[in-house]
Each structure stands twice: as C-alpha cells, then as structure tokens.
Scaffold this motif. Structure first.
Motif, PDB file in Angstrom:
ATOM      1  N   GLU A  86       0.794  -0.967  -0.056  1.00  0.00           N
ATOM      2  CA  GLU A  86      -0.076   0.074  -0.018  1.00  0.00           C
ATOM      3  C   GLU A  86       1.022   1.172  -0.169  1.00  0.00           C
ATOM      4  OE1 GLU A  86      -3.118   0.166  -0.232  1.00  0.00           O
ATOM      5  OE2 GLU A  86      -3.625  -2.068  -0.070  1.00  0.00           O
ATOM      6  N   GLY A  87       2.035   1.350   0.555  1.00  0.00           N
ATOM      7  CA  GLY A  87       2.980   2.203   0.601  1.00  0.00           C
ATOM      8  C   GLY A  87       3.910   2.426  -0.552  1.00  0.00           C
ATOM      9  N   SER A  88       3.562   1.712  -1.600  1.00  0.00           N
ATOM     10  CA  SER A  88       4.391   1.383  -2.640  1.00  0.00           C
ATOM     11  C   SER A  88       4.084   2.574  -3.642  1.00  0.00           C
ATOM     12  CB  SER A  88       4.590   0.190  -3.175  1.00  0.00           C
ATOM     13  OG  SER A  88       5.218   0.177  -4.763  1.00  0.00           O
ATOM     14  N   ARG A  89       4.815   3.349  -4.308  1.00  0.00           N
ATOM     15  CA  ARG A  89       4.307   4.178  -5.171  1.00  0.00           C
ATOM     16  C   ARG A  89       4.007   3.715  -6.623  1.00  0.00           C
ATOM     17  NH1 ARG A  89       1.976   8.866  -6.600  1.00  0.00           N
ATOM     18  NH2 ARG A  89       2.889   9.745  -8.367  1.00  0.00           N
ATOM     19  N   LEU A  90       4.860   2.701  -6.717  1.00  0.00           N
ATOM     20  CA  LEU A  90       4.558   1.685  -8.023  1.00  0.00           C
ATOM     21  C   LEU A  90       2.892   1.009  -7.648  1.00  0.00           C
ATOM     22  CD1 LEU A  90       5.392   0.167 -10.442  1.00  0.00           C
ATOM     23  CD2 LEU A  90       6.289  -1.608  -8.904  1.00  0.00           C
ATOM     24  N   TRP A  91       2.834   0.413  -6.655  1.00  0.00           N
ATOM     25  CA  TRP A  91       1.574  -0.104  -6.629  1.00  0.00           C
ATOM     26  C   TRP A  91       0.623   0.961  -6.578  1.00  0.00           C
ATOM     27  CZ3 TRP A  91      -1.118  -4.505  -7.121  1.00  0.00           C
ATOM     28  CH2 TRP A  91      -2.388  -4.553  -6.264  1.00  0.00           C
ATOM     29  N   GLN A  92       0.734   1.933  -6.113  1.00  0.00           N
ATOM     30  CA  GLN A  92      -0.515   3.177  -6.092  1.00  0.00           C
ATOM     31  C   GLN A  92      -0.656   3.552  -7.232  1.00  0.00           C
ATOM     32  OE1 GLN A  92       1.484   6.152  -3.745  1.00  0.00           O
ATOM     33  NE2 GLN A  92       1.458   5.060  -1.742  1.00  0.00           N
ATOM     34  N   LEU A  93       0.019   3.460  -8.188  1.00  0.00           N
ATOM     35  CA  LEU A  93      -0.206   3.848  -9.779  1.00  0.00           C
ATOM     36  C   LEU A  93      -0.719   2.793 -10.575  1.00  0.00           C
ATOM     37  CD1 LEU A  93       3.075   5.996 -10.560  1.00  0.00           C
ATOM     38  CD2 LEU A  93       1.044   6.626  -9.588  1.00  0.00           C
ATOM     39  N   VAL A  94      -0.332   1.466 -10.466  1.00  0.00           N
ATOM     40  CA  VAL A  94      -0.925   0.551 -11.281  1.00  0.00           C
ATOM     41  C   VAL A  94      -1.916   0.088 -10.758  1.00  0.00           C
ATOM     42  CG1 VAL A  94       1.458  -0.250 -11.862  1.00  0.00           C
ATOM     43  CG2 VAL A  94       0.346  -1.266  -9.817  1.00  0.00           C
ATOM     44  N   ASN A  95      -2.321   0.327  -9.255  1.00  0.00           N
ATOM     45  CA  ASN A  95      -3.609  -0.019  -8.736  1.00  0.00           C
ATOM     46  C   ASN A  95      -4.591   1.044  -8.860  1.00  0.00           C
ATOM     47  OD1 ASN A  95      -5.244  -1.925  -7.538  1.00  0.00           O
ATOM     48  ND2 ASN A  95      -5.168  -0.766  -6.024  1.00  0.00           N
ATOM     49  N   HIS A  96      -4.216   2.160  -9.602  1.00  0.00           N
ATOM     50  CA  HIS A  96      -5.124   3.425  -9.927  1.00  0.00           C
ATOM     51  C   HIS A  96      -5.586   4.224  -8.636  1.00  0.00           C
ATOM     52  CE1 HIS A  96      -6.295   2.367 -14.366  1.00  0.00           C
ATOM     53  NE2 HIS A  96      -4.878   2.279 -13.943  1.00  0.00           N
ATOM     54  N   ASP A  97      -4.851   3.982  -7.423  1.00  0.00           N
ATOM     55  CA  ASP A  97      -4.792   4.825  -6.272  1.00  0.00           C
ATOM     56  C   ASP A  97      -4.378   5.863  -6.406  1.00  0.00           C
ATOM     57  OD1 ASP A  97      -6.083   2.260  -5.083  1.00  0.00           O
ATOM     58  OD2 ASP A  97      -4.069   1.653  -4.349  1.00  0.00           O
ATOM     59  N   ASP A  98      -3.593   6.379  -7.250  1.00  0.00           N
ATOM     60  CA  ASP A  98      -2.726   7.821  -7.284  1.00  0.00           C
ATOM     61  C   ASP A  98      -2.594   7.931  -8.659  1.00  0.00           C
ATOM     62  OD1 ASP A  98      -1.943  10.123  -6.509  1.00  0.00           O
ATOM     63  OD2 ASP A  98      -0.256   9.207  -5.219  1.00  0.00           O
ATOM     64  N   THR A  99      -2.486   9.211  -8.899  1.00  0.00           N
ATOM     65  CA  THR A  99      -1.952   9.694 -10.234  1.00  0.00           C
ATOM     66  C   THR A  99      -0.646  10.013 -10.688  1.00  0.00           C
ATOM     67  OG1 THR A  99      -2.564  12.142  -9.833  1.00  0.00           O
ATOM     68  CG2 THR A  99      -4.403  10.781 -10.743  1.00  0.00           C
ATOM     69  N   PRO A 100      -0.151   9.942 -11.678  1.00  0.00           N
ATOM     70  CA  PRO A 100      -0.840   9.323 -12.964  1.00  0.00           C
ATOM     71  C   PRO A 100      -1.045   8.076 -13.159  1.00  0.00           C
ATOM     72  CG  PRO A 100       1.453   9.898 -13.417  1.00  0.00           C
ATOM     73  CD  PRO A 100       1.433  10.159 -11.986  1.00  0.00           C
ATOM     74  N   VAL A 101      -2.226   7.553 -13.325  1.00  0.00           N
ATOM     75  CA  VAL A 101      -2.476   6.015 -13.432  1.00  0.00           C
ATOM     76  C   VAL A 101      -1.652   5.335 -14.400  1.00  0.00           C
ATOM     77  CG1 VAL A 101      -4.629   6.452 -12.275  1.00  0.00           C
ATOM     78  CG2 VAL A 101      -4.325   6.185 -14.836  1.00  0.00           C
ATOM     79  N   MET A 102      -1.286   4.099 -14.076  1.00  0.00           N
ATOM     80  CA  MET A 102      -0.348   3.392 -15.086  1.00  0.00           C
ATOM     81  C   MET A 102      -1.138   1.948 -15.531  1.00  0.00           C
ATOM     82  SD  MET A 102       2.068   5.055 -15.740  1.00  0.00           S
ATOM     83  CE  MET A 102       2.679   6.627 -15.552  1.00  0.00           C
ATOM     84  N   PRO A 103      -1.262   1.543 -16.603  1.00  0.00           N
ATOM     85  CA  PRO A 103      -0.800   2.207 -17.920  1.00  0.00           C
ATOM     86  C   PRO A 103      -1.906   3.504 -18.062  1.00  0.00           C
ATOM     87  CG  PRO A 103      -1.314   0.087 -18.091  1.00  0.00           C
ATOM     88  CD  PRO A 103      -1.887   0.064 -16.802  1.00  0.00           C
ATOM     89  N   PRO A 104      -1.151   4.643 -18.496  1.00  0.00           N
ATOM     90  CA  PRO A 104      -2.004   5.682 -18.895  1.00  0.00           C
ATOM     91  C   PRO A 104      -3.086   5.671 -19.844  1.00  0.00           C
ATOM     92  CG  PRO A 104       0.092   5.881 -20.083  1.00  0.00           C
ATOM     93  CD  PRO A 104       0.273   4.719 -19.304  1.00  0.00           C
ATOM     94  N   LYS A 105      -4.126   6.074 -19.668  1.00  0.00           N
ATOM     95  CA  LYS A 105      -5.378   6.308 -20.584  1.00  0.00           C
ATOM     96  C   LYS A 105      -5.832   4.774 -20.926  1.00  0.00           C
ATOM     97  CE  LYS A 105      -3.903  10.560 -22.908  1.00  0.00           C
ATOM     98  NZ  LYS A 105      -3.640  11.193 -24.083  1.00  0.00           N
ATOM     99  N   ALA A 106      -5.772   4.006 -19.999  1.00  0.00           N
ATOM    100  CA  ALA A 106      -6.144   2.625 -19.942  1.00  0.00           C
ATOM    101  C   ALA A 106      -6.711   1.973 -18.760  1.00  0.00           C
ATOM    102  CB  ALA A 106      -4.989   1.726 -20.651  1.00  0.00           C
ATOM    103  N   ASP A 107      -7.445   0.908 -18.861  1.00  0.00           N
ATOM    104  CA  ASP A 107      -7.927   0.282 -17.796  1.00  0.00           C
ATOM    105  C   ASP A 107      -6.557  -0.416 -16.854  1.00  0.00           C
ATOM    106  OD1 ASP A 107     -10.409   0.738 -18.632  1.00  0.00           O
ATOM    107  OD2 ASP A 107     -10.655  -0.983 -19.703  1.00  0.00           O
ATOM    108  N   LYS A 108      -7.044  -0.734 -15.759  1.00  0.00           N
ATOM    109  CA  LYS A 108      -6.182  -1.154 -14.803  1.00  0.00           C
ATOM    110  C   LYS A 108      -5.699  -2.559 -15.321  1.00  0.00           C
ATOM    111  CE  LYS A 108      -8.220  -1.429 -10.588  1.00  0.00           C
ATOM    112  NZ  LYS A 108      -8.088  -1.822  -9.183  1.00  0.00           N
TER     113      LYS A 108
END
Length: 626
Positions: A86-108
C-alpha cells in the motif's frame, strides 16, 4: 566398514537430522518465490516498457532491469523492501490509487497481473530465485499515542474572552481556517476581522477575538494549547501572524510585516519561533521575543499555502501552490527533505504527534503520508475526487480530511476510511478534530460550519463564523426570556390545576389506603381464624386417618374370621356326611362282626386242639429221647 556399537545411535540420529533438513529444504523449494526476473518483468514488458526503458525513461523511470526499477524515477524510489504494498508508489499507480495512473489512458491491469506485482512487493522485492528476503522494517503507520505536550496543570479554556462580535455581515464568507485545541474542548473559527471560539462538546460560544488585519487564513494552537496563532491579512496589501492568550483572548505578540496575506503560519513547541509563508514564495522564520527575522528560505517557486512545525520542534514543513513540499531543519533552515509526488497544489500540512509522519492534502485529490527517516510516501489516500483541501491528525493517529466533493472524512491511522460527513452543500475547505477525537468540525465555501460526532455523523450542530452582535444576542435572549416567561405562566396555571387534581387524587388515595388498611385488618383476623380452622381440620384428618387404619385392620380380621367359620362349617358338614354314612353301614358291620366272632370261636377251639396236640407230641419226643 567396522563401526563401534556406541557410534551407531549417533549416526542414526545424524542421518535423521539430515533427512529432516532435506524435507525442510524441499518444502522451501516447493513454495514458489515471486521474483523480478521470473514473474514481474514479463508483466512490465507487456504493460510498461513502451515508456519506461533504458532508451526512454519517461518520468525518469526505467523498469526493464531490476537495478533501474530499484533506483526509481524523478519522483524518487517507487518500491521498498519493507513488504508494504500500500505504501509503494508503484502499486499506487498501477492499482489506480494515485495519479498518474498506469498504464496511462487505459484500464487497470488484469487482477492476476496486479496480484503478481503485489506479491512481489509483499515478498520483499526479490531479484531472482537466488535472492534472500530481508527482514521487514517496522511499519511507520503503526502508531501508539504518547500524550506528549499535554500540560501538567489545568488546560487552557477561555475565561474572560469578550463575547462581542467584531464584524456582523448579512451572510458568512467562505471558511478559511479552523483549528481545535489539542487538550481542551475549544475550536477556533476564522471570520471577517475576527476569530470565534466555540465549545466543541456543547457548541456554546466561548468568545470572539479581534483580528483587525483582515481574515485569518491559518489557525493553529500552541503545543500545550495555551496560545492561538493566527496568520492572515489582506490580499495584495498586508500580512501578519498574531499570537493570542486562549484564556483572555488578548494579543500577546505578533510578527511579520508582509506585503501580501499570510497563508500558512505555525509556532514551534517552545514558543520561541514562528514560521510563515504566502504569495511571496518565501519561508520566513521569526524570533518571537525580539520579532527579529531569523531566516528567509527561498526554494519554493509558487505561493506557499501551508507551514507546519513538527510537534518536537526539530523540523518545519512548507508546501506550495505547484505541489512543492519541503521539510527543513528548524534550527538551521537547511533543507532536510524535498518530497516529490503531488501533482497539484498542496493546501494543508499536518504532523502526527510523534513527529515521524507528515500528512499533505493536495488538489490532485490525494492525501499523502510521508515518513521522515527517508522521505518515503508510506501511504497515498485517494481522499477526495477533484481535490483534498485540508487534513489534520488526532491524538490516536486518525486523520480528518476535507475536499471539493462537499465532504469531510475520518480515516484510521493506516489510511482506511471510517466515516463520511455529507452536510456541506459546497466544497468543504477546512476540518479539525477535537482534543478527544469525539467531534469533527468542518466548514465549506458557503461559510457553513458543522460540529459533528465522529461516532454518529447524523449528530451535528451548525456553528457561525460571524455570530450576531452581543446586543442582538441579548435581544434574542430577551425575546426567548419573554416567551419562556409566558410559557412559564401557562405552565404555572397548568401546574396549579395539576396540583389541585393531585390533592384530590391524594385524598382519594388516602381514603383508599385507609380502606385497604381496614380490609387488611379484617383479612388478618380471618387469616388467624382460618389458621385455627386449618389446625383443627388437620387434627381431625389425622384422627380420621387413624380410625380408617383401625377400621381397615378390623375389617381384615373380620374377613379372616368369616373365612375360618366357613371352613369350620364345611368341616362340620363333611363330618355329618361321614357320620351318616357310618350310621347307614352299622347293621352290615354288626352282622359281619357277629359272623367274625363265630368264626373266631371256632378258630380258638381249633387252636386249643392244636395246642393239645403239640403238647402230646412234645411229651412223646421227650419219651423217645430218654
């Protein structure tokens, strides 16, 4: 091989140990390790490497090697070996918990791919099958309340603060600042040219403090709750930070002579320094006793919106309109941490009591929690869609936030949502938690202020940043008094009627009591007589039982005598019958007897002749013998 017998048991035991070790090793191998090379890199290759590789490090981040992934990007490290997904920046982005979401302009990513990344992080971010898991670091979100900073004596409460309103307007302005005392049931609300104090438990107006410089944009209490610090002023004109005694409401000091309003201000734990910031983009530190400016720190490139000292006074944090967030050494003014991660303006900063965690509320919709040992964002909470405007901690480590979704929210220390408060009709701008965490006070763009229970969001009272004047409140109280007096007169008449009815009812009750007492006397007498009768009846019943027992015995004896008489009568009848038979047989018997007697006489004669013959024969023998 020739082995001594004594060695055999040791070898058997040693062989058993080897066998057990082999089993354990086999069990370990059976548990599939999630590693970067075998599991995570294929996921990155499918979803991430178009933008994040050595040839094109978008955002400064390359994910095509383990080393570059550990290095992180322009915002710092994205994964840590503490096992906290939960504290991982990578996880926050791929799980769409934070922006910019990854992958961008796509579903999780699909759930199974996300599960691989999460398992890899929780398993210690292993590089390959030969990597070893490091011992997990302590979770900085784990918090134990300390109660530090609480004064030894009574906590400060308004005692002689004026109740006179400084400015009265037809409608309230947007709420710019709210702060709650850390140890007393007091909350301060910024208004126009004034600061209003309320009791958090009762919502009673405790006092009005003048702020003639304009509108307070930031309110904070001192560490022990004895002083209130107000930073504000007039836009494009002046800015100041004032210090007030909570008990009296008197201004005891002020610093700053800014050319623009002060947006953020705070005082250190020893009440020796004040830090402030605003549109001039300068973090300024002042010495309170002398009013001397100690530091002018220029690093921010945009307006400074919030300033906050750590509770222990070691650090001071500042945040700006462009998402810049810096933590400074309070004594030296040197940069301690440059915290990168927010994608929008940072409106509010708050420290946890232990000074180990800093919270920041941003226009990007998130509230981030930063640990101070390395500057890691240990949690990014998607708190309010469209923007988070305010944040604060209570002594339990819980957070309260406000946002442009017209809500205030209460969060657990680990960032889990506990309660939502939906009373606002416009953007919620400010929020505070009472000293005991039982009340949450929040205000919105329309100037509405609410004091709600943290246990039950439905229990809420409205407060005002511009209460009516003292005379108006007196007039209101007089009107209420007149109405109450009229109501009292009617109530007294009703009471008199009820008293008369009560007296009549009392007399009736007394009569009934007397009748009941008389009835009870008669009843008691009857009960005595009944008791005696019951005793007599018991004796008679006992005698009757004895007579019945005796009668049963005599009846049994009579039956036995009747049976004996019947037997005797049967015997007599039989004897009579036998006698009758004998009587009838007597003549024949007598004839037989006579016949027998004649025969006996003949036999006797024959016997006598025989005896005589025997005698003659004996004599003949005797003669022959001679």
């Amino acid at each position: 091989m020739n082995l001594r017998p004594a060695c055999v048991p040791l070898l058997i035991l040693f062989a058993g140990v080897l066998t057990q070790d082999s089993i354990v090793s086999a069990a370990d191998e059976a548990v599939k390790k999630v590693t970067f090379e075998d599991d995570v890199l294929p996921v990155f290759r499918q979803y991430c490497l178009n933008c994040h590789h050595q040839g094109e490090k978008k955002g400064g981040l390359a994910l095509d090697t383990f080393g570059s992934t550990m290095e992180g990007g322009g915002s710092g490290e994205v994964v840590f070996d503490d096992g906290d997904a939960e504290g991982s920046r990578l996880w926050q982005l791929v799980n769409h918990d934070d922006t910019p979401v990854m992958p961008p302009k796509a579903d999780k990513m699909p759930a199974d791919k996300l599960a691989i990344i999460r398992s890899w992080i929780e398993g210690g971010i292993l590089e390959n099958s030969g990597s070893k898991v490091k011992k997990k670091a302590a979770n900085p979100l784990t918090y134990t309340p300390t109660g530090g900073g609480k004064p030894e004596g009574p906590v400060a409460m308004p005692e002689s603060v004026s109740l006179e309103t400084v400015t009265e307007t037809s409608r309230p302005a947007a709420v710019t600042a709210i702060a709650a005392s850390p140890w007393a049931p007091v909350v301060a609300v910024a208004g126009q040219n004034q600061i209003v104090l309320y009791h958090t438990d009762t919502s009673e107006l405790l006092g009005v403090i003048p702020f003639p410089e304009g509108v307070a944009q930031d309110l904070r209490f001192s560490r022990d709750g004895s002083y209130l610090i107000a930073g504000g002023g007039e836009h494009s004109a002046s800015g100041i930070v004032a210090i007030y005694d909570v008990k009296t409401g008197n201004r005891v000091g002020s610093v700053g002579d800014e050319f623009d309003v002060v947006f953020g201000a705070d005082v250190n734990e020893s009440m020796s320094n004040i830090a402030l910031g605003g549109p001039q983009k300068m973090l300024r530190i002042y010495d309170i006793p002398t009013g001397e400016r100690l530091f002018d720190i220029k690093k921010h490139t945009d307006w400074i919106y919030s300033v906050a000292y750590s509770p222990d006074g070691v650090l001071v944090a500042s945040a700006d309109r462009s998402g810049g967030l810096c933590v400074w050494e309070a004594e030296t003014g040197r940069l301690y941490l440059n915290l990168i991660g927010h994608k929008g303006a940072i409106y509010k900063l708050a420290w946890r009591d232990d000074s180990n965690v800093l919270a920041s509320a941003s226009a990007d919709g998130t509230v981030k929690l930063w640990e101070m040992n390395g500057g890691k964002a240990i949690r990014s909470i998607s708190a309010h869609g469209g923007g988070a405007t305010s944040v604060c901690f209570d002594h339990q480590g819980r957070l309260a936030t406000a946002g442009v979704d017209n809500r205030a929210k209460l969060w657990a220390a680990d960032g889990k949502l506990l309660k939502e408060f939906t009373n606002c009709t416009e953007d919620a701008l400010e929020v505070a938690l009472s000293h005991d965490g039982k009340r949450i006070i929040f205000g919105d763009w329309n100037g509405a202020i609410f004091n709600a229970s943290t246990d039950d969001p439905k229990v809420v009272v409205a407060l005002k940043s511009n209460p009516p004047s003292l005379q108006a409140r007196r007039d209101q109280l007089k009107q209420k008094l007149v109405a109450a007096q009229a109501t009292a007169v009617k109530a007294k008449a009703s009471v008199d009627q009820l008293a008369a009815a009560s007296a009549a009812a009392s007399k009736a009750v007394t009569d009934i009591d007397n009748a009941v007492k008389a009835a009870n006397g008669v009843m008691q007498q009857k009960q005595v007589e009944a008791q005696k009768s019951q005793t007599t009846v018991a004796g008679l019943e006992k005698s009757l039982a004895a007579l019945r027992s005796q009668l049963e015995a005599q009846t049994k004896q009579l039956e036995q005598q009747k049976a004996a008489i019947s037997a005797q009568q049967a015997a007599i009848a039989k004897a009579k019958a036998d006698a009758a038979k004998l009587t009838a047989a007597r003549p024949a018997a007598e004839a037989t007897m006579k016949d027998a007697q004649g025969k006996i006489g003949g036999a006797k004669a024959a016997l006598d002749a025989a005896n005589a013959s025997v005698g003659s024969l004996q004599k003949a023998l005797e003669m022959l013998g001679k």
